[in-house]
Design a protein around this motif. Sequence first.
Motif, PDB file in Angstrom:
ATOM      1  N   ILE A   1       0.854  -1.187   0.000  1.00 61.63           N
ATOM      2  CA  ILE A   1       0.000   0.000   0.000  1.00 61.63           C
ATOM      3  C   ILE A   1       0.891   1.239   0.000  1.00 61.63           C
ATOM      4  N   GLY A   2       0.645   2.140  -0.943  1.00 62.33           N
ATOM      5  CA  GLY A   2       1.524   3.283  -1.160  1.00 62.33           C
ATOM      6  C   GLY A   2       1.971   4.020   0.085  1.00 62.33           C
ATOM      7  N   PRO A   3       1.039   4.598   0.875  1.00 64.91           N
ATOM      8  CA  PRO A   3       1.457   5.379   2.050  1.00 64.91           C
ATOM      9  C   PRO A   3       2.271   4.576   3.060  1.00 64.91           C
ATOM     10  N   LEU A   4       1.837   3.326   3.328  1.00 63.49           N
ATOM     11  CA  LEU A   4       2.564   2.501   4.288  1.00 63.49           C
ATOM     12  C   LEU A   4       3.940   2.157   3.755  1.00 63.49           C
ATOM     13  N   LYS A   5       4.029   1.828   2.482  1.00 60.00           N
ATOM     14  CA  LYS A   5       5.326   1.497   1.886  1.00 60.00           C
ATOM     15  C   LYS A   5       6.281   2.693   1.967  1.00 60.00           C
TER      16      LYS A   5
END
Length: 246
Positions: free
Chosen positions: A109-113
């Motif tokens: 997931i973009g933000p978590l990554k």
Amino acid sequence: MTGQIVRHAGQIESVRVRFAAVTKASAVVVGDETVYGRLCRWVIDAVLEKHARQDELVSYVEENLRLIVAGLYDLYGVRQPAADPVREAAVPSLVAPVEPAAGSAMEQIGPLKDVLDDLTGLPDVIAAHAMTWYNIALAQRDMAAELEAFLEHDVPGWTGCEEHLRLMGHNIEAIRGLSAVSAAFGEITESVGVLVAQTRRLVRELVISLAVAPSDGTLWRLACRIAVYGVALDATLTHLEQRLDG
């Protein structure tokens, strides 16, 4: 005799050219400290300091070989061939390719990554850096062996070769020493990569747990894991310090 010495000088020059690949590869593995993440970047500071000294010795040996080659050509009145950019470009790269780790679905997931990359770094890139150090160590070991073979095959019949043997002997021992240090850098970088991967897993679990209204039991388990991680971190750092000090 002159032809043999000129050939010998050319062989030394071919090894010197390959030192450029060592310099380029070592620059790649220390060129971006962000791969260690904000939480672990400080661990690599001691390695970077010692790497600067390693680079100085690499440059010193390369310059010694360059001067020896130029001296041999000059001694026998032979014009040294110009540098061959095609041959230099054909020297194999020692930089290991990065093989991205799969990671969990949640981690993609973009933000978590982005948060994980910023805080905890990139273990897959660090693993490639460790392999690059091992490639450098192997290449340096091979170069030392080749130079020694050149001396054994070419030099015994020369008159007044003692000084050349002495100088080249020092360079060969220096290259062997560089190989040992490069292998140590590989081992250390590999250890730091494990540390970064562990930090990444811990932060990921912490973020996920906090996102789903954690229970007291969940928080207790995380606290225990952080405590265990702290002990492992201390042991890892102690090992790294001992490895760096020889």
